[in-house]
Design a protein around this motif. Structure first.
Motif, PDB file in Angstrom:
ATOM      1  N   THR A   1      -0.186   1.736  -0.868  1.00 34.63           N
ATOM      2  CA  THR A   1      -1.280   0.860  -1.298  1.00 34.63           C
ATOM      3  C   THR A   1      -2.107   0.414  -0.096  1.00 34.63           C
ATOM      4  N   THR A  16      -7.167  10.940  -7.111  1.00 36.50           N
ATOM      5  CA  THR A  16      -5.717  10.874  -6.912  1.00 36.50           C
ATOM      6  C   THR A  16      -5.183  12.283  -7.140  1.00 36.50           C
ATOM      7  N   CYS A  70       1.524  11.233  -3.949  1.00 38.02           N
ATOM      8  CA  CYS A  70       2.547  11.945  -4.730  1.00 38.02           C
ATOM      9  C   CYS A  70       2.392  13.466  -4.588  1.00 38.02           C
TER      10      CYS A  70
HETATM   11  C1  LIG Z   1      -0.354   8.309  -6.368  1.00 35.41           C
HETATM   12  C2  LIG Z   1       0.070   7.015  -5.768  1.00 35.41           C
HETATM   13  N1  LIG Z   1      -0.797   6.315  -5.028  1.00 35.41           N
HETATM   14  C3  LIG Z   1      -0.471   5.155  -4.456  1.00 35.41           C
HETATM   15  C4  LIG Z   1       0.779   4.615  -4.611  1.00 35.41           C
HETATM   16  C5  LIG Z   1       1.123   3.318  -3.980  1.00 35.41           C
HETATM   17  O1  LIG Z   1       2.107   3.497  -3.013  1.00 35.41           O
HETATM   18  P1  LIG Z   1       3.103   2.321  -2.582  1.00 35.41           P
HETATM   19  O2  LIG Z   1       3.970   2.029  -3.749  1.00 35.41           O
HETATM   20  O3  LIG Z   1       3.845   2.931  -1.428  1.00 35.41           O
HETATM   21  O4  LIG Z   1       2.247   1.163  -2.191  1.00 35.41           O
HETATM   22  C6  LIG Z   1       1.731   5.293  -5.375  1.00 35.41           C
HETATM   23  C7  LIG Z   1       3.078   4.742  -5.581  1.00 35.41           C
HETATM   24  O5  LIG Z   1       3.882   5.235  -6.302  1.00 35.41           O
HETATM   25  C8  LIG Z   1       1.363   6.522  -5.962  1.00 35.41           C
HETATM   26  O6  LIG Z   1       2.235   7.209  -6.688  1.00 35.41           O
END
Ligand SMILES: Cc1ncc(COP(=O)(O)O)c(C=O)c1O
Length: 383
Positions: A64, A135, A168
């Motif tokens: 994040t 994403t 991911c």
């Molecule tokens: C595609 C994607 N983006 C961002 C995040 C956020 O990552 P984090 O949980 O390490 O903050 C995740 C978490 O699972 C994710 O799967």
């Protein structure tokens, strides 16, 4: 205590050599040994995302933090951002952007589907966007975006920075940063890299760094890439913030494992394991949510057959030694999420299906015992 097989979409199982690297003596962030490790880590990160000129960063924090860092260094207040959303993590980009006062527009798909590439092209023709986010794999829906195709569209709009969330995907699915014109690509430790959570790993293109400079003062301090830049360009030369030295050691070992396996081999292993799971689960009567051509190789969103109730099933799985994740948002209780990325082997694939079959026998559910494993083994051992 029974060892639990952790097949969730992050954190993923961690190789012993990575844990050993993590547990090494804590040295100064300016120690020449750490400096060398950081240099090599950054170089390897570039290799994994296939960039020559990109500037890598590894910053203590999570995925994040990487999302927020990507946005805050790319746009000014009231500039326009186009978010392509395939689920929960696409929507998170919009939430972050709103909190900074960026003008956000979201092109969203039904959960389990993708936004058509032509719709993205249409949107970009209508207005000027300072940046677009995609994403690569949305962990909530198991959808893999057509990254290459989208990149061909975004390339036609050089004023729009192309930001890709690889959290991911990176290290498990091909991402050609230079060839596909990606401006900011980032991931976190704990997914396809197979390292414990704790570092946000980003690569900025030259264009993205120029954009950061053109913004002047931004509403961030720790997340300002210009403050990290001297450390990332010349590790050990400077102080900005005390790096998570043990995590750097762990990431270094994680990236070494990725490159030792070989990128092509690793991507094809992820493809093979995903297919094995899909065939195995379908043989047992489950359905995989996205259409085959947009299914991720890193995580599967698996719809229950009738008669199997989500929380009872996951609880039983856990008792039998397997941890999977619950569905999010509109998919809650309809699916479970199965992670199959990072440093796992055929053994984990087969063991996972075995535990699923064993658990199904504890429900009043008719299926042919061994059929899931057998379908998966056809993919694992014969293809
Ligand atoms: C595609 C994607 N983006 C961002 C995040 C956020 O990552 P984090 O949980 O390490 O903050 C995740 C978490 O699972 C994710 O799967």
């Amino acid at each position: 205590m029974k060892k639990i097989l952790m097949m969730i979409p992050g954190p993923t199982p961690v190789d012993q050599s990575i844990l050993e690297a993590l547990g090494r003596e804590t040295v100064s962030h300016l120690d020449p040994r750490l400096v060398e490790t950081l240099k090599e880590t950054l170089k390897n990160l570039k290799t994994i995302v296939m960039t020559e000129k990109g500037q890598p960063f590894t910053i203590p924090g999570t995925g994040t933090l990487a999302m927020e860092t990507a946005l805050v260094n790319s746009l000014k207040e009231r500039e326009r951002l186009l978010v392509i959303s395939h689920g929960f993590f696409g929507d998170r980009f919009a939430e972050i952007a709103q909190s900074y006062g960026f003008e956000v527009e979201v092109l969203a798909a039904e959960w389990g589907e993708i936004v058509e590439v032509e719709k993205i092209a249409q949107k970009l023709k209508e207005k000027r966007y300072a940046a677009l986010t995609l994403t690569h794999v949305d962990t909530s829906t198991g959808v893999c975006a057509p990254l290459k195709e989208v990149s061909e569209v975004v390339r036609e709009f050089p004023e729009t920075l192309f930001i890709v969330d690889g959290v991911c995907a990176t290290g498990g699915i091909e991402e050609r940063m230079d060839e596909w014109g990606i401006d900011v690509l980032f991931t976190a430790n704990q997914k396809a890299l197979g390292v414990p959570p704790g570092l946000a790993n980003l690569v900025f293109s030259e264009k993205a760094l120029e954009r950061r400079n053109s913004l002047g003062k931004i509403s961030a301090y720790y997340m300002d890439v210009n403050r990290w830049l001297p450390i990332m360009r010349e590790p050990g030369s400077n102080y900005f913030a005390t790096h998570a030295v043990n995590m750097v050691n762990a990431l270094h070992q994680g990236l070494k494992i990725v490159l030792q396996e070989g990128l092509e081999e690793r991507f094809s292993r992820h493809r093979r394991f995903a297919l094995a799971f899909h065939q195995g689960l379908e043989a047992l009567g489950f359905k995989v949510l996205p259409a085959p051509e947009i299914r991720a190789n890193t995580v599967s969103t698996v719809l229950y057959p009738s008669g199997i109730e989500d929380s009872a099933f996951r609880e039983r799985l856990f008792k039998n030694g397997l941890l999977v994740s619950a569905g999010k948002g509109v998919l809650a209780r309809k699916i479970f999420r199965l992670g199959h990325m990072g440093n796992i082997t055929e053994n984990e694939v087969v063991a996972t299906l075995s535990i699923i079959e064993r658990t199904l026998t504890e429900f009043n559910y008719h299926f042919s015992l061994g059929s899931g494993i057998s379908a998966a083994e056809e993919v694992l051992f014969k293809e």
